[in-house]
Design a protein around this motif. Structure first.
Motif, PDB file in Angstrom:
ATOM      1  N   HIS A   1       7.448   9.219   6.311  1.00  0.00           N
ATOM      2  CA  HIS A   1       6.203   8.788   6.436  1.00  0.00           C
ATOM      3  C   HIS A   1       5.693  10.156   5.375  1.00  0.00           C
ATOM      4  CE1 HIS A   1       2.118   9.772   8.389  1.00  0.00           C
ATOM      5  NE2 HIS A   1       1.874   8.536   7.786  1.00  0.00           N
TER       6      HIS A   1
ATOM      7  N   GLU B   1       7.527   6.154   2.584  1.00  0.00           N
ATOM      8  CA  GLU B   1       6.046   5.932   2.261  1.00  0.00           C
ATOM      9  C   GLU B   1       5.344   6.954   1.758  1.00  0.00           C
ATOM     10  OE1 GLU B   1       1.859   5.384   4.085  1.00  0.00           O
ATOM     11  OE2 GLU B   1       3.475   7.219   4.026  1.00  0.00           O
TER      12      GLU B   1
ATOM     13  N   ASP C   1       1.156   7.828  -0.165  1.00  0.00           N
ATOM     14  CA  ASP C   1      -0.263   7.511  -0.417  1.00  0.00           C
ATOM     15  C   ASP C   1      -0.769   7.749  -1.852  1.00  0.00           C
ATOM     16  OD1 ASP C   1      -0.551   7.078   2.478  1.00  0.00           O
ATOM     17  OD2 ASP C   1      -0.066   9.285   2.505  1.00  0.00           O
TER      18      ASP C   1
ATOM     19  N   HIS D   1      -2.303  12.098   0.575  1.00  0.00           N
ATOM     20  CA  HIS D   1      -2.894  11.283   2.099  1.00  0.00           C
ATOM     21  C   HIS D   1      -4.453  11.242   1.996  1.00  0.00           C
ATOM     22  CE1 HIS D   1      -4.657  10.390   5.643  1.00  0.00           C
ATOM     23  NE2 HIS D   1      -3.419   9.352   5.776  1.00  0.00           N
TER      24      HIS D   1
ATOM     25  N   GLU E   1       1.389   3.122  -0.393  1.00  0.00           N
ATOM     26  CA  GLU E   1       0.127   2.882   0.301  1.00  0.00           C
ATOM     27  C   GLU E   1      -1.247   3.064  -0.633  1.00  0.00           C
ATOM     28  OE1 GLU E   1      -0.877   4.731   3.973  1.00  0.00           O
ATOM     29  OE2 GLU E   1      -3.001   4.196   3.724  1.00  0.00           O
TER      30      GLU E   1
ATOM     31  N   LYS F   1      -4.724   4.165  -1.214  1.00  0.00           N
ATOM     32  CA  LYS F   1      -5.656   4.766  -0.301  1.00  0.00           C
ATOM     33  C   LYS F   1      -7.058   4.504  -0.733  1.00  0.00           C
ATOM     34  CE  LYS F   1      -3.850   6.945   3.071  1.00  0.00           C
ATOM     35  NZ  LYS F   1      -4.038   6.307   4.427  1.00  0.00           N
TER      36      LYS F   1
HETATM   37 MG    MG Z   1       0.116   6.404   4.401  1.00  0.00          MG
END
Ligand code: MG
Ligand code: G3P
Length: 230
Positions: free
Chosen positions: A10, A37, A39, A52, A105, A107
């Motif tokens: 993560h 993972e 962002d 993030h 991901e 954001k």
């Molecule tokens: Mg994330």
């Protein structure tokens, strides 16, 4: 126990390296990490970068919003340990053809970056990766925009709340699955859980055979999974 849960780092390996840093990603890739993972946001000049928060303040020596800086301006700032703020291009080059499952991901739940879907997916599609990327976002319209560009890829909606009628929702939205903060027993498709750093919670999820967990310590969780999973 039949399904082997994939363990995702993560934001890389934040237990030992700055989160979302090339150093953390590189360590994972050199040490057999199965999933990563990360962002993604856009700079003022529409360059995808990995961080993030929408703002620089918590994880770098900069201040303010990412989208208020061009990439050249952003480069003056650093993460802890003097790590650069990674671009998506740098990250994809680092990953290359490693045998790792990526989860990108978007954001976009707080800031909607114009055209981020096209820019990011164009960049990913131009990179010869070993596995197709899994795309996720808390912001469902982002996933819908991605689906228009590339209907056959894996899209997972992120939410921290229980999903009512998960089966119908996943089917109607043409999702590959859900990325949830808590396990739900009625999720069709892939169910991945974040952020799992408690060994007891992880063990229960491994036993249930969820598709994946996101953890800050992939080394510990992968060892635990291997111990518990035949
Ligand atoms: Mg994330
Ligand atoms: O993608 C799983 C998890 O990263 C979602 O929450 O806030 O850590 O990006 P967050």
């Amino acid at each position: 126990m039949t399904v082997k849960t994939l363990v995702f780092g993560h934001r890389g390996y934040p237990a030992k390296f700055p989160e979302n840093s090339l150093a953390g990603f590189a360590y994972g890739l050199d040490h057999g990490i199965e999933g990563l993972e990360f962002d993604v946001h856009l700079t003022k000049d529409q360059v995808p970068v990995i961080m993030h928060d929408e703002r620089l303040d918590r994880t770098s020596d900069g201040t303010g919003y990412i989208h208020d800086y061009t990439l050249a301006e952003l480069r003056q700032f650093h993460l802890a340990e003097n790590e650069p703020i990674p671009t998506l291009a740098e990250f994809l080059t680092l990953v290359g053809t490693h045998d790792v499952q990526l989860n990108l991901e978007f954001k976009t739940d707080k800031i909607q970056y114009p055209n981020i879907e096209k820019i990011v997916m164009g960049m990913v599609h131009a990179t010869p990766l070993k596995h197709p990327v899994i795309y996720s976002s808390f912001h469902l319209p982002t996933l819908k925009a991605c689906q228009k560009l590339a209907p056959n890829e894996a899209y997972c909606w992120l939410t921290g709340k229980p999903v009512v009628n998960a089966g119908a929702f996943v089917a109607n939205e043409h999702l590959a699955g859900l990325h949830l903060s808590h396990y739900q027993d009625d999720v069709p498709g892939d169910e991945r859980i974040w952020t799992v750093d408690d060994p007891k919670e992880a063990a229960a999820l491994f036993r249930k055979g969820v598709a994946g967990i996101f953890t800050d310590d992939f080394v510990t969780m992968t060892a635990l999974r291997d111990e518990l999973t035949v």
